[in-house]
Design a protein around this motif. Structure first.
Motif, short mmCIF file in Angstrom:
data_model
loop_
_atom_site.label_atom_id
_atom_site.label_comp_id
_atom_site.label_asym_id
_atom_site.label_seq_id
_atom_site.Cartn_x
_atom_site.Cartn_y
_atom_site.Cartn_z
N CYS A 17 0.84 -1.20 0.00
CA CYS A 17 0.00 0.00 0.00
C CYS A 17 0.87 1.25 0.00
CB CYS A 17 -0.92 0.00 1.23
SG CYS A 17 -2.07 1.38 1.27
N PRO A 18 1.17 1.82 -1.16
CA PRO A 18 2.03 3.01 -1.22
C PRO A 18 1.32 4.24 -0.68
CG PRO A 18 1.14 2.52 -3.39
CD PRO A 18 0.72 1.39 -2.49
N LEU A 19 2.06 5.04 0.08
CA LEU A 19 1.51 6.27 0.64
C LEU A 19 2.52 7.40 0.47
CD1 LEU A 19 0.01 4.99 4.02
CD2 LEU A 19 -1.28 5.67 1.99
N LEU A 20 2.02 8.62 0.56
CA LEU A 20 2.91 9.77 0.58
C LEU A 20 3.57 9.87 1.96
CD1 LEU A 20 0.73 12.48 -1.21
CD2 LEU A 20 2.46 10.98 -2.19
N GLY A 21 4.86 10.17 1.97
CA GLY A 21 5.59 10.25 3.23
C GLY A 21 5.22 11.49 4.02
N PRO A 22 5.66 11.57 5.28
CA PRO A 22 5.38 12.75 6.12
C PRO A 22 5.92 14.02 5.47
CG PRO A 22 6.27 10.94 7.43
CD PRO A 22 6.43 10.53 6.00
N GLY A 23 5.09 15.03 5.39
CA GLY A 23 5.49 16.30 4.79
C GLY A 23 5.44 16.32 3.28
N VAL A 24 5.25 15.17 2.66
CA VAL A 24 5.18 15.11 1.19
C VAL A 24 3.71 14.94 0.81
CG1 VAL A 24 6.09 14.01 -0.88
CG2 VAL A 24 7.43 14.00 1.20
N ASP A 81 6.05 14.88 -8.13
CA ASP A 81 6.89 13.79 -8.63
C ASP A 81 6.53 12.47 -7.96
OD1 ASP A 81 8.21 15.54 -10.29
OD2 ASP A 81 9.95 15.80 -8.96
N ARG A 82 6.33 12.52 -6.65
CA ARG A 82 6.02 11.28 -5.92
C ARG A 82 4.66 10.72 -6.35
NH1 ARG A 82 7.61 6.62 -4.26
NH2 ARG A 82 6.69 5.88 -2.31
N CYS A 83 3.68 11.57 -6.50
CA CYS A 83 2.36 11.11 -6.94
C CYS A 83 2.43 10.53 -8.35
CB CYS A 83 1.35 12.26 -6.88
SG CYS A 83 0.81 12.68 -5.20
N ARG A 84 3.25 11.13 -9.21
CA ARG A 84 3.40 10.61 -10.56
C ARG A 84 4.03 9.22 -10.53
NH1 ARG A 84 6.45 14.26 -12.34
NH2 ARG A 84 4.82 15.69 -13.02
N GLN A 85 5.00 9.00 -9.64
CA GLN A 85 5.63 7.69 -9.53
C GLN A 85 4.64 6.63 -9.06
OE1 GLN A 85 8.88 8.25 -6.82
NE2 GLN A 85 10.03 9.61 -8.19
N LEU A 86 3.76 7.00 -8.14
CA LEU A 86 2.81 6.04 -7.57
C LEU A 86 1.55 5.90 -8.41
CD1 LEU A 86 2.99 7.10 -3.80
CD2 LEU A 86 4.17 5.19 -4.91
N GLY A 87 1.36 6.80 -9.38
CA GLY A 87 0.10 6.81 -10.11
C GLY A 87 -1.04 7.34 -9.28
N MET A 88 -0.72 8.11 -8.25
CA MET A 88 -1.69 8.62 -7.30
C MET A 88 -2.15 10.01 -7.70
SD MET A 88 -1.07 9.39 -3.21
CE MET A 88 -0.82 7.65 -2.81
N PRO A 89 -3.46 10.29 -7.62
CA PRO A 89 -3.93 11.65 -7.94
C PRO A 89 -3.51 12.64 -6.87
CG PRO A 89 -5.75 10.33 -7.10
CD PRO A 89 -4.58 9.39 -7.26
N LEU A 90 -3.35 13.90 -7.28
CA LEU A 90 -3.07 14.97 -6.32
C LEU A 90 -4.40 15.34 -5.66
CD1 LEU A 90 -0.68 17.02 -8.61
CD2 LEU A 90 -0.02 15.86 -6.50
N ALA A 91 -4.77 14.56 -4.65
CA ALA A 91 -6.12 14.61 -4.09
C ALA A 91 -6.22 15.56 -2.92
CB ALA A 91 -6.55 13.21 -3.66
N PRO A 131 -8.25 15.43 -0.31
CA PRO A 131 -8.33 14.83 1.03
C PRO A 131 -6.98 14.47 1.64
CG PRO A 131 -9.98 13.86 -0.42
CD PRO A 131 -9.08 14.70 -1.28
N LEU A 132 -5.90 14.51 0.86
CA LEU A 132 -4.57 14.24 1.40
C LEU A 132 -3.91 15.49 1.95
CD1 LEU A 132 -3.17 11.96 -1.46
CD2 LEU A 132 -4.12 11.22 0.73
N ALA A 133 -4.54 16.65 1.78
CA ALA A 133 -3.88 17.93 2.03
C ALA A 133 -3.61 18.18 3.52
CB ALA A 133 -4.71 19.06 1.46
N GLU A 134 -2.52 18.90 3.76
CA GLU A 134 -2.21 19.46 5.06
C GLU A 134 -2.66 20.92 5.08
OE1 GLU A 134 1.89 17.08 6.12
OE2 GLU A 134 1.99 18.82 4.80
N GLY A 135 -3.12 21.39 6.23
CA GLY A 135 -3.59 22.77 6.33
C GLY A 135 -2.48 23.72 6.74
N TRP A 136 -2.37 24.85 6.02
CA TRP A 136 -1.36 25.86 6.32
C TRP A 136 -2.04 27.22 6.45
CZ3 TRP A 136 4.24 25.40 6.16
CH2 TRP A 136 4.68 24.07 6.04
N ALA A 137 -1.88 27.83 7.61
CA ALA A 137 -2.40 29.19 7.86
C ALA A 137 -3.88 29.30 7.54
CB ALA A 137 -1.61 30.22 7.04
N LEU A 138 -4.66 28.28 7.89
CA LEU A 138 -6.09 28.30 7.62
C LEU A 138 -6.78 29.34 8.51
CD1 LEU A 138 -6.93 24.50 7.24
CD2 LEU A 138 -6.19 26.15 5.50
#
Length: 504
Positions: free
Chosen positions: A147-154, A239-249, A251-258
């Motif tokens: 199960c490939p996932l995006l790493g912390p901060g990525v 780049d990482r999402c392209r490698q995994l074939g994962m959409p830039l979704a 729901p994966l987002a981190e919140g910044w200065a919300l």
């Protein structure tokens, strides 16, 4: 003859439809759905697939999740025709490996359903065909490879940018149409808001800009006024999402200065109760919700930071979206004297509604205070005022007793049934912790005598249960403690928890 044979061979070839961006699509049938994968070869899906589903308020994603008794994992057992799930490639037999950034392959059924519910209107599912999963699992020992996932901060970022004297502090790569990348002004508003250099722009105020023209994007930014919320992905994320074939979704987002965030409130009941009222009513956007009013000064609710007009989002970390007023009150009462609530003020409510993301995705990590539940917690609540005393009953004495159950957010009641073949009896074989059955006092080993007034037992019990699976709530059970003399093995009467698959 040779020409005729050539024509026949050419006619037998299946032609792929190609979209012409200048001419558009004349036949609307061709635009109903995309065939994301070639289903002719079931073994062409050896890598996990990513299904990004989106739904409107009050609707479902259109699939049913089955937790198989005696087997780990969570399998899609039904996909509604024309639903978001069907249109975005989810299939019957798919195994759910991850929900957004949470690996769920070995989690309890309730945890998986909770993650999906908490994701709100958009969710990213990582799935693998069940038959492929079994083969791949036998060949691998490392779950991380499966199960490939995006790493912390990525991960993509949701950044709220407030205009200053230098504007938003960004410019957009010029092109006739998206995708677009951002060029930042050093020390500008966008950089201070956490937008990474060279980021790809995905959404503006919750609207995808991938197919915008440059003029449409400029207009959208201008209409935002003095502040705008951007969903962006830095070069390493892209780049990482392209490698995994994962959409830039999203729901994966981190919140910044919300500009707003959900609040977690911990309340401990005092002699005069919690000190607030819960009402189901329409909010400013016209949607039904659970709102908190009449916060009494000096009582626990006010001390915890509750304000009049807050909308209740979750109880004990579980989303209450889609629950009725009675079900929501039951959830609060079931926590006992210590309650953990997640709430939104009106400003935060408008913000998360605009970006079309669940506020629970941006809730700071914190252990939820959940009080242990006794076996006699009742789930039926008639009063709207949560400041009154609890109506939980004490444990019943020996002998038959009745329990009233309301379904949980996943549609189930939180227990499993088994039977003894020679005795032709039904037993509670498992009770989900924190579920409706646990709160109503069901215990493992209880004998089921009646369900909604229908006597159980006998050769036709499975058929009776099948008819009762679709019964309207509440579910009324007549139970008796199991005799210790009956120690025969149980046989399972169903492959899934709560008799029926969970609808999502």
């Amino acid at each position: 003859m040779e020409a005729a044979a050539a024509l026949q061979d050419k006619a037998s070839v299946t032609l792929k439809f190609k979209f012409n961006p200048k001419l558009g699509i004349d036949n609307p049938v061709l635009s109903l759905a995309e065939d994301h994968h070639d289903s002719s070869d079931p073994w062409n899906l050896k890598r996990p697939r990513f299904c990004l589903l989106s739904k409107e308020h009050g609707e479902s994603f259109g699939f049913h999740l089955q937790h198989q008794l005696g087997r780990a994992g969570h399998v899609v057992c039904r996909v509604e025709p024309g639903s978001p799930a069907q249109l975005h490639g989810l299939r019957v037999g798919d195994r759910i490996l991850a929900v957004n950034s949470n690996v769920v392959d070995h989690e309890d059924h309730g945890v998986v359903v909770g993650h999906i519910r908490a994701s709100g209107p958009r969710v990213l599912l990582t799935v693998l065909a069940q038959h492929v999963y079994e083969v791949v699992r036998a060949q691998r020992e490392d779950d991380a490879d499966l199960c490939p996932l995006l790493g912390p901060g990525v991960r993509p970022r949701l950044c709220h940018v407030v205009k200053d004297q230098g504007g938003f502090g960004l410019s957009v790569t010029h092109g006739a149409q998206g995708p677009f990348w951002l060029v930042l002004s050093a020390g500008g508003a966008a950089e201070r808001a956490g937008v990474p250099a060279g980021a790809r722009l995905l959404e503006v105020n919750g609207v995808s800009v991938d197919k915008f023209t440059h003029s449409q994007l400029n207009r959208k930014l201008w209409q935002s006024g003095d502040q705008v919320t951007l969903l962006v992905a830095g070069p390493e994320v892209e780049d990482r999402c392209r490698q995994l074939g994962m959409p830039l979704a999203a729901p994966l987002a981190e919140g910044w200065a919300l500009p707003a965030k959900p609040r977690r409130l911990h309340l401990e009941k005092g002699p005069q109760g919690f000190g607030f009222l819960l009402r189901e009513e329409k909010g400013p956007d016209g949607r039904l919700g659970h709102f908190l009013w009449e916060v009494d000064p000096g009582l626990p609710a006010e001390a915890a930071g509750m304000q009049d007009g807050d909308r209740l989002v979750a109880v004990a970390g579980e989303s209450v979206e889609g629950l009725s007023h009675e079900e929501t009150v039951c959830r609060i009462r079931a926590q006992g004297p210590r309650v953990s609530l997640v709430v939104l003020d009106p400003q935060a409510d408008r913000f998360f509604n605009m970006v079309r993301l669940s506020p629970l995705l941006f809730l700071e990590n914190e252990d939820t205070a959940v009080s242990p539940q006794g076996p006699g917690s009742a789930s039926l609540v008639e009063s709207e005022d949560l400041s009154v005393e609890d109506t939980a009953s004490s444990p019943s004495p020996a002998g038959p007793r009745q329990c009233l159950l309301y379904p949980g957010p996943g549609g189930g009641y939180g227990f499993r049934l088994s039977g003894v073949a020679s005795g032709l009896c039904l037993f509670i074989s498992q009770v989900t912790p924190g579920g409706s059955a646990a709160r109503a006092g069901l215990a493992t080993g209880d004998v089921v005598l009646e369900v909604n007034g229908c006597a159980m037992g006998g050769d036709n019990s499975p058929e009776k249960l099948q008819r009762l699976a679709d019964a309207q709530p509440p579910l009324c059970l007549k139970l008796a403690a199991r005799s210790r003399q009956n120690s025969e093995a149980w046989m399972s009467l169903g492959s899934g928890e709560d008799w029926a698959p969970t609808s999502l």
